[in-house]
Design an enzyme around this catalytic site. Structure first.
Site, PDB file in Angstrom:
ATOM      1  N   ARG A 131       0.778 -16.827  13.913  1.00  0.00           N
ATOM      2  CA  ARG A 131      -0.260 -17.848  14.167  1.00  0.00           C
ATOM      3  C   ARG A 131       0.035 -18.568  15.482  1.00  0.00           C
ATOM      4  NH1 ARG A 131      -0.704 -22.751  12.445  1.00  0.00           N
ATOM      5  NH2 ARG A 131       0.968 -22.516  10.925  1.00  0.00           N
ATOM      6  N   ASP A 169       2.604 -13.342   4.722  1.00  0.00           N
ATOM      7  CA  ASP A 169       2.211 -12.748   5.996  1.00  0.00           C
ATOM      8  C   ASP A 169       1.206 -13.631   6.720  1.00  0.00           C
ATOM      9  OD1 ASP A 169       2.419 -10.434   7.746  1.00  0.00           O
ATOM     10  OD2 ASP A 169       0.282 -10.207   7.341  1.00  0.00           O
ATOM     11  N   ASP A 179     -21.839 -32.500   5.129  1.00  0.00           N
ATOM     12  CA  ASP A 179     -21.704 -32.948   3.750  1.00  0.00           C
ATOM     13  C   ASP A 179     -22.867 -33.845   3.335  1.00  0.00           C
ATOM     14  OD1 ASP A 179     -19.325 -31.596   3.344  1.00  0.00           O
ATOM     15  OD2 ASP A 179     -18.122 -33.242   4.143  1.00  0.00           O
ATOM     16  N   CYS A 197      -5.991 -22.953   7.973  1.00  0.00           N
ATOM     17  CA  CYS A 197      -6.545 -23.332   6.657  1.00  0.00           C
ATOM     18  C   CYS A 197      -6.812 -22.128   5.766  1.00  0.00           C
ATOM     19  CB  CYS A 197      -7.849 -24.101   6.854  1.00  0.00           C
ATOM     20  SG  CYS A 197      -9.141 -23.108   7.650  1.00  0.00           S
ATOM     21  N   CYS A 212     -14.997 -19.066   9.623  1.00  0.00           N
ATOM     22  CA  CYS A 212     -13.854 -19.781  10.205  1.00  0.00           C
ATOM     23  C   CYS A 212     -14.193 -21.253  10.317  1.00  0.00           C
ATOM     24  CB  CYS A 212     -13.532 -19.198  11.583  1.00  0.00           C
ATOM     25  SG  CYS A 212     -12.302 -20.145  12.510  1.00  0.00           S
ATOM     26  N   TYR A 272       0.833  -1.206   0.000  1.00  0.00           N
ATOM     27  CA  TYR A 272       0.000   0.000   0.000  1.00  0.00           C
ATOM     28  C   TYR A 272       0.875   1.266   0.000  1.00  0.00           C
ATOM     29  CZ  TYR A 272      -3.774  -3.312   0.787  1.00  0.00           C
ATOM     30  OH  TYR A 272      -4.662  -4.363   0.657  1.00  0.00           O
ATOM     31  N   ALA A 291      -4.142 -12.597  14.513  1.00  0.00           N
ATOM     32  CA  ALA A 291      -5.377 -12.411  13.757  1.00  0.00           C
ATOM     33  C   ALA A 291      -6.106 -13.746  13.836  1.00  0.00           C
ATOM     34  CB  ALA A 291      -5.082 -12.008  12.322  1.00  0.00           C
TER      35      ALA A 291
END
Ligand code: ADP
Ligand code: SF4
Length: 691
Positions: A300, A268, A649, A349, A364, A178, A322
């Site tokens: 993470r 990142d 599923d 994931c 999530c 940015y 995050a």
């Protein structure tokens, strides 16, 4: 709390404000904009409730010249935006946390598709994106001195609005391609004035943004500088160890906080398949040695031991997160209460990132309540106890069945989960054993660990149930969570599945899942599922020593993984293993010896010798049991079974995130009927013109 984790709960000063502990939810995209301010406030507020000492927004545009449409982005352009953000600040302050705002100007990387303002950039260099979703046909303008003054003024005005909204920490953004970052790199900054050339000159714009922001917010807010250091760390500098060292040294104590990160989303916010916990450390480990203000960074982090190690070893002052805060908003409180083994660990994931790329509010895999805090009233840790406990039988112990069982049990129902295999986990029994997916096993492990000690839960492994068995057991509610099956349907030129392929040596992922792998190569993997599995199967086959070729009608291997930041690494992994790659191809035939592919666009044919073909195409629900039951309404009634439904599923095949959400919804609505979904609306009490 374990004494060794005490350090995580020490307060940290950030300029004029103090974070109550070291748990810092760094700015991250949520896909929630002014269109859903209540959804956003509740989503961030729940993290403060769960113990995060600082909770930030995602990128918040300072001015219409920073317009990321059609991707979702937040704004602080006018008084309505102030009101919308004030809701989040209130929700965060209610729990004693600080609220941070990531003011953002995208410069030449924001295409301004909606505002139609020609984008701002130091030297007119466009972001030459290779992904069509990020490409744009309008190249940026070269900023003159007035443009520079304007952008700084817009930052100042937005910072003042941020203060009015109630934020405690205001950001200057110089990362991820940015505008601020564009000034730092010589490729994007080719200026010959005082803003270009030497590192000191290239840093000037960012420094002026920080200083102007500090002047604007005075003693009421801390000012954070968020900067990407990956590329700069790789570049030599004349007087410093690297250009990253140089830029941080030049502005060492200018901001109140350094928020340090990598340069692009795939590095990142790396998927666990390719990046370990704490993977940023080699890039950002020096920052604390150069500055005396606090440093926050991510990695993470879900293990409190890793977090403490970051602090003890002087890498970070604040543990940024995050994804771990999305997967478990109550992570800090669980550590504080000595319940760290109850943390619902992020599996890496990146379905959360995919939501942003999709342009929708965040989802999530691990935490089905994300984004549902306000509109459905779901809380990640608290569940409405039922006044009428019922016996609930769940058939199938995959992600949907385990989530349904856990939440139904937490609501006070008597839960039984029957699973035909000896191990619970459904598709994860196979998938979590594939290269790089170990962390995905957390979806199963977290739920089983929570279910096992519950007195109102019975787990029945190795228990395949038929319709007669279920009627005989006579529970009050039945959820069929029997999953889905991979088909042998071929991709047709109409871009939908066509005829079924019948051939010797033909495998689907279901065959591999039960241990039936091709014994000899060459193997062709034909993938039109386009998510992770086709690429992973090719990897796994190559690791078994077989010669493997991967083909797909899409333009890339595992094409949809562009959404989860994995695609570049999928290509790298296949390349490293010597897996051949053919894209934009149709599989015409396979006879057990030869596969024929034709080009999707030209029809040109190619033959591949192949002793085996693994078709990773489409899935259909395994719902026979459901239909068998609902077609026997009389017997169900006699047995006292009042509801039979399908979840996960077995209802509609999807990613694991969809199955978990489906199981969660079933349990939340048990005995309640349809769930109410509130509709959020923007705040438009005043007609305002953008500055
Ligand atoms: P989901 O992602 O929807 O949870 P999965 O395919 O991961 O679906 O899991 C479905 C689980 O259901 C598998 O573990 C499978 O062994 C189990 N299952 C399928 N049919 C039966 C049955 N008749 N009785 C018990 N378990 C079953
Ligand atoms: Fe982690 Fe996946 Fe949830 Fe994102 S979607 S927070 S990566 S578990």
């Amino acid at each position: 709390m374990r004494p060794q984790y005490q350090a995580l709960f020490e307060p940290v000063r950030i300029g004029p404000v103090t974070a109550p502990n070291r748990f810092y939810q760094v700015p991250h995209a949520s896909g929630m904009t002014e269109a859903n301010p209540r959804v956003r406030a509740a989503f961030r507020g729940v993290k403060a409730e769960g113990g995060w000492g600082v909770v930030c927004t995602g990128a918040v545009s300072t001015h219409p010249s920073s317009d990321d449409s059609p991707l979702p982005f937040a704004r602080l352009w006018d008084d309505n935006d102030v009101r919308a953000h004030a809701m989040m600040c209130d929700a965060v302050h209610e729990h004693g946390a600080l609220a941070g705002v990531e003011l953002w100007h995208g410069g030449g990387a924001a295409m301004n598709r909606s505002s139609r303002i020609s984008p701002y950039s130091p030297s007119g260099m466009p972001w030459a994106a290779t992904h069509v979703g990020f490409m744009g046909q309008l190249k940026p303008r070269v900023m003159d001195r007035k443009d520079i003054r304007d952008v700084i003024r817009w930052q100042v005005e937005a910072a003042k609005r941020a203060r009015r909204a109630g934020f405690d920490i205001v950001y200057v953004y110089a990362g991820m391609g940015y505008l601020g970052y564009q000034f730092l790199l010589p490729e994007t900054n080719r200026r010959s004035d005082e803003y270009g050339g030497s590192m000191a000159n290239r840093t000037r714009f960012v420094r002026e943004l920080v200083e102007a922001t500090k002047d604007a917010v005075g003693d009421s807010c801390g000012v954070a500088l968020r900067i990407s250091l990956e590329e700069l760390r790789a570049r030599p500098s004349e007087h410093y160890e690297s250009q990253a060292h140089e830029v941080v040294s030049l502005m060492a104590d200018v901001p109140d906080l350094w928020d340090v990160k990598m340069d692009s989303s795939p590095t990142d916010c790396g998927a666990s398949r390719f990046r370990e916990e704490g993977a940023h450390e080699p890039v950002i480990d020096f920052v604390k040695r150069v500055t005396s203000v606090p440093v926050v960074g991510v990695g993470r982090f879900t293990s409190p031991d890793s977090m403490v190690s970051q602090i003890r070893r002087g890498v970070l002052d604040l543990i940024g997160a995050a994804r771990p805060s999305i997967a478990d908003p109550f992570l800090p409180n669980k550590i504080r209460e000595g319940r760290e083994d109850e943390i619902r660990e992020c599996i890496g994931c990146n379905i959360c990132i995919a939501s942003w790329h999709d342009g929708v509010p965040i989802r999530c895999t691990q935490n089905a309540t994300v984004g549902e805090e306000w509109r459905r009233g779901w809380h990640p840790e608290q569940f409405q106890l039922t006044s009428k406990p019922e016996s609930v039988l769940i058939v199938g112990g995959g992600p949907a069945g385990l989530e349904a069982g856990l939440i139904a049990a937490r609501r006070g129902h008597d839960v039984s989960i029957a699973e035909e295999q000896e191990e619970f986990g459904g598709r994860l029994r196979f998938e979590a054993a594939l290269p790089g997916l170990t962390a995905w096993g957390r979806v199963r492990d977290y739920r089983l660990q929570a279910l096992r000690p519950m007195s109102n839960v019975n787990l029945y492994p190795a228990s395949r149930l038929t319709a007669d068995d279920i009627i005989e057991l006579a529970p009050q509610k039945v959820a069929i969570a029997t999953g889905a099956a991979w088909t042998k349907l071929l991709y047709s030129a109409l871009e939908v599945p066509g005829d079924e392929l019948v051939a010797p040596g033909l495998y689907t992922p279901d065959d591999l899942a039960v241990g039936n792998w091709p014994g000899q190569g060459p193997v062709l993997v034909y993938d039109y599922d386009n998510y992770y599995l086709g690429g992973l199967v090719a990897e796994a086959l190559a690791k078994r020593g077989l010669s493997v070729h991967y083909a797909t009608p899409a333009g890339h291997a595992s094409a949809w993984t562009i959404m989860t930041n994995e695609q570049p690494f999928v290509h790298q992994a296949l390349y490293k293993l010597g897996v051949g790659l053919t894209t934009l191809s149709l599989l015409d035939s396979f006879d057990g010896n030869t596969a024929r592919l034709s080009s999707l666009f030209t029809g040109e044919q190619q033959e591949f010798p192949a002793a085996a073909l693994v078709l990773v195409g489409t899935r259909l629900p395994k719902d026979a049991l459901y239909h068998e039951l609902v077609n026997q309404a009389d017997r169900l009634e006699q047995a006292g079974i009042t509801e039979v439904c399908r979840i996960g599923d077995a209802r509609a095949p999807g990613a694991i995130a969809h199955a978990v959400h489906s199981g969660h919804e079933f349990a939340q609505t048990l005995g309640v009927g349809e769930s109410v979904v509130l509709r959020d609306v923007p705040i438009t009490t005043e007609e305002t013109a953008a500055s």
